[in-house]
Write an enzyme that holds these catalytic residues in place. Structure first.
Site, PDB file in Angstrom:
ATOM      1  N   LEU A   2       0.842  -1.202   0.000  1.00  0.00           N
ATOM      2  CA  LEU A   2       0.000   0.000   0.000  1.00  0.00           C
ATOM      3  C   LEU A   2       0.875   1.249   0.000  1.00  0.00           C
ATOM      4  CD1 LEU A   2      -2.919   1.180   0.312  1.00  0.00           C
ATOM      5  CD2 LEU A   2      -2.454   1.272   2.759  1.00  0.00           C
ATOM      6  N   HIS A  42       5.463   2.970  11.620  1.00  0.00           N
ATOM      7  CA  HIS A  42       6.040   4.224  11.136  1.00  0.00           C
ATOM      8  C   HIS A  42       4.989   5.323  11.195  1.00  0.00           C
ATOM      9  CE1 HIS A  42       7.861   7.046   8.244  1.00  0.00           C
ATOM     10  NE2 HIS A  42       9.004   6.414   8.457  1.00  0.00           N
TER      11      HIS A  42
END
Length: 345
Positions: free
Chosen positions: A123, A227
């Site tokens: 993605l 992240h």
């Protein structure tokens, strides 16, 4: 914006997206041969000519010029041709009755527990295309696809999220653990894994449990975290029903989310509607309805999905000429429709 299967013509666009993604997105590496092979594998999967162990769907988010500004994928069955590794976070207890000491130590166990499950992967949305719910369209269209072609997938779906790394691509988890066994930088290990060279993992990865207390404090702090650029994607998937169950990436310690497919919100709420021309009254509406719907056709080789604003699921089936063209459907074809977000009637 249109979700469609990837095509050979998208290769240069995927290279550009891979370069923008940077370190840490393992399944999207700027390697021309690998990306071309990935596209060809996706085409074979859509044509139903690939074996189950090799099946992987790849989609692009195409702009008004039909250029890819985003990419996403689904692997049909993990670990059937090559092992699928992650760490399971568990606990080992050490007790001494004579000393009155009991220690319960968090521990990492090398695992292949997700073998056979389907995976949401690859993605990435170009920064210039972010906003206007494009990220949700890109990510959630995969769940709608899974529901339309439910028989092609397993009982569970997993999503391996990008772990924590700094602006230089350094991962504290890798620096404290993986680097000692692989003798290479995180970016190189991530790259090799991403282009399919995973034999080194089996050869070099420690087979015995890892006591997390032996890792640096920075490494311990990022176990199961993601992240900062991935946090919205994690929140989005958790709202659809995926959950962190204690499995992490072996390289950067990022969380792996998972769920039974039939328990997902999109699976439960999506419905079939017949495509119809838009009503004249709807074309005269002063303001667009505020509810967004995912609207898809049911064509495996030519899957299409768009985002449409409407006041109800039934109204979302009323299409403009442009939407008929984008979805590659005619009047009276069946559409698959679901609210983009949870808790929408």
């Amino acid at each position: 914006m249109l979700i469609r299967p990837v095509a050979i013509k998208d290769l240069d666009g995927l290279i550009a997206l891979a370069n923008e993604a940077g370190t840490g997105l393992t399944s999207l590496q700027p390697n021309r041969e690998q990306l071309k092979a990935r596209i060809e594998r996706s085409i074979q999967t859509f044509r139903q000519t690939a074996e189950q162990a090799d099946q992987g769907y790849l989609f692009v988010l195409a702009d008004s010029n039909d250029e890819p500004v985003g990419v996403c994928g689904i692997e049909v069955a993990l670990g059937l041709s090559t092992p699928w590794y992650n760490y399971r976070v568990g606990t080992v207890s050490h007790m001494s009755a004579s000393l009155g000491v009991a220690q319960h130590v968090p521990t990492l166990f090398l695992s292949n527990d997700h073998t056979g499950h389907s995976e949401l992967c690859t993605l990435f949305l170009a920064p210039a295309a972010r906003g206007n719910q494009n990220g949700q369209l890109l990510s959630k269209s995969r769940l709608l696809f899974i529901n339309v072609f439910r028989e092609a997938f397993g009982q569970k779906v997993v999503a391996e999220m990008r772990g924590v790394s700094d602006e230089n691509g350094l991962s504290p988890f890798w620096e404290s653990l993986g680097k000692h066994f692989f003798s290479m930088e995180f970016a190189k290990a991530d790259y090799l894994s991403g282009v399919g060279d995973k034999q080194f993992i089996a050869e070099l990865m420690p087979k015995f449990p890892i006591y997390t207390s032996l890792l640096s404090e920075d490494a311990q702090a990022v176990i199961g975290k993601v992240h900062q650029n991935t946090a919205p994607a994690r929140k989005m998937l958790e709202a659809e029903g995926l959950q962190y169950q204690g499995y992490i990436d072996i390289f950067d310690g990022g969380a792996t989310l998972e769920a039974y497919i039939d328990d997902l919100r999109i699976i439960k709420e999506s419905t079939n509607e017949t495509a119809k021309p838009i009503l004249e009254a709807e074309t005269n509406t002063a303001e667009l309805p505020h509810i967004s719907y995912l609207v898809a056709n049911q064509q495996l080789p030519n899957f299409r999905c768009i985002l449409k604003r409407a006041s109800s699921t039934a109204e979302a089936s009323h299409l403009t000429d442009r939407e008929f063209h984008l979805l590659n459907v005619d009047s009276k074809d069946t559409l698959h429709i679901v609210p983009l977000s949870p808790n929408i009637p």
